[in-house]
Design a protein around this motif. Sequence first.
Motif, PDB file in Angstrom:
ATOM      1  N   VAL A 209      -6.136  -6.045  -1.570  1.00 55.24           N
ATOM      2  CA  VAL A 209      -4.922  -4.915  -1.651  1.00 55.24           C
ATOM      3  C   VAL A 209      -4.933  -4.444  -3.177  1.00 55.24           C
TER       4      VAL A 209
ATOM      5  N   MET B 166       0.922  -1.208   0.004  1.00 50.59           N
ATOM      6  CA  MET B 166      -0.142   0.020   0.096  1.00 50.59           C
ATOM      7  C   MET B 166       0.793   1.356  -0.097  1.00 50.59           C
TER       8      MET B 166
ATOM      9  N   GLY C  89       0.046   2.476  -3.401  1.00 48.79           N
ATOM     10  CA  GLY C  89      -1.016   3.109  -3.152  1.00 48.79           C
ATOM     11  C   GLY C  89      -1.079   4.627  -2.800  1.00 48.79           C
TER      12      GLY C  89
ATOM     13  N   LYS D 255      -7.579  -2.295  -4.310  1.00 50.10           N
ATOM     14  CA  LYS D 255      -7.248  -0.725  -3.788  1.00 50.10           C
ATOM     15  C   LYS D 255      -6.194  -0.302  -4.741  1.00 50.10           C
ATOM     16  N   LEU D 256      -5.442  -1.040  -5.179  1.00 51.23           N
ATOM     17  CA  LEU D 256      -4.234  -0.470  -5.920  1.00 51.23           C
ATOM     18  C   LEU D 256      -4.700  -0.210  -7.078  1.00 51.23           C
TER      19      LEU D 256
END
Length: 311
Positions: A181, A154, A157, A184-185
């Motif tokens: 994960v 993250m 991110g 979200k990325l």
Amino acid sequence: MYDVIVVGGGPAGLSAALVFGRQRRDVLVVDGGAVRNAPATEMHMLLSRDGHPPADFLEIGRGELANYPSVEARSGTVAAAAGEIDAFEVTLDDGTRERGRRVVLATGQVDEPYEIPGLAQRFGSCVFHCPFCHGWESSGRALAVINRDPEDAMLAGYLADRFSSDVVLCTHGAEEPPEEVTSKLDALGVTIDPTPVAEVGGELGDVTVRFTDGRELSRGAVFHRAPTRQHSLLARELGCEILDDGTVRVDEFQQTTVPGVSAAGDTAKLPALPTPTTLVVLGAGDGVRAALWMDGGLFRSDLEERERAAS
């Protein structure tokens, strides 16, 4: 017998010694000169010193300590430590032994970048570990993040959210991060490349990430949250509790689990915190906090001793 022996002369150790010196405590500061942020040319988020060289900060700090006669600064490393509250003994690398009533450990951590040719050599110049310290200077650049650990994914991110519209996460041969994960990325526009990295070359603004399949990725800067280890084993020798991540357990007063031993800076953290803080200003704050509460403990101990002697 010193009131306090401070091991380590970085922001945490120097700040603790400054507090003790102003309270007329007899203090020995032992420092071997190894600094975690030595490759960095600038430090940030320290009000009035934002963008200044870390070496200048340390030089100024040592000069200020010289104003307090009860503070002795000595070059060297502490090879061993033992004892208990009011009766600690440290052995320096030259064989000298010194005694102290209290000990402050400000020995710090050591970064251990992945064994990728060119990565460690560029650590601090165009390979950075912290978006708070170096994100601003990376604004608008194409960035790469090299990290295997899903917990560090993250970071890519965060950089995409704050500083760059072009971020590639290089997982260096590791399995793809879990779906929660990667989703979200993906939403943040981060590209994931699982190919192992063969080499990192170039300089800030023109960094080349070479993969084992022969491809090259041109970036403005690289971020890499390197694994760390304790710079010193003294906390273990003294019997301090070590947390699962290798840091020394402290409470809100910077006190370790061993009475009379405090720890400050990135060598230690509260159990509730996910990681130790690496910022100069927070290390200095830890040192001040440790010294304030330790000085109060020394005062109460001396007062009790006087009362016993008078009775």
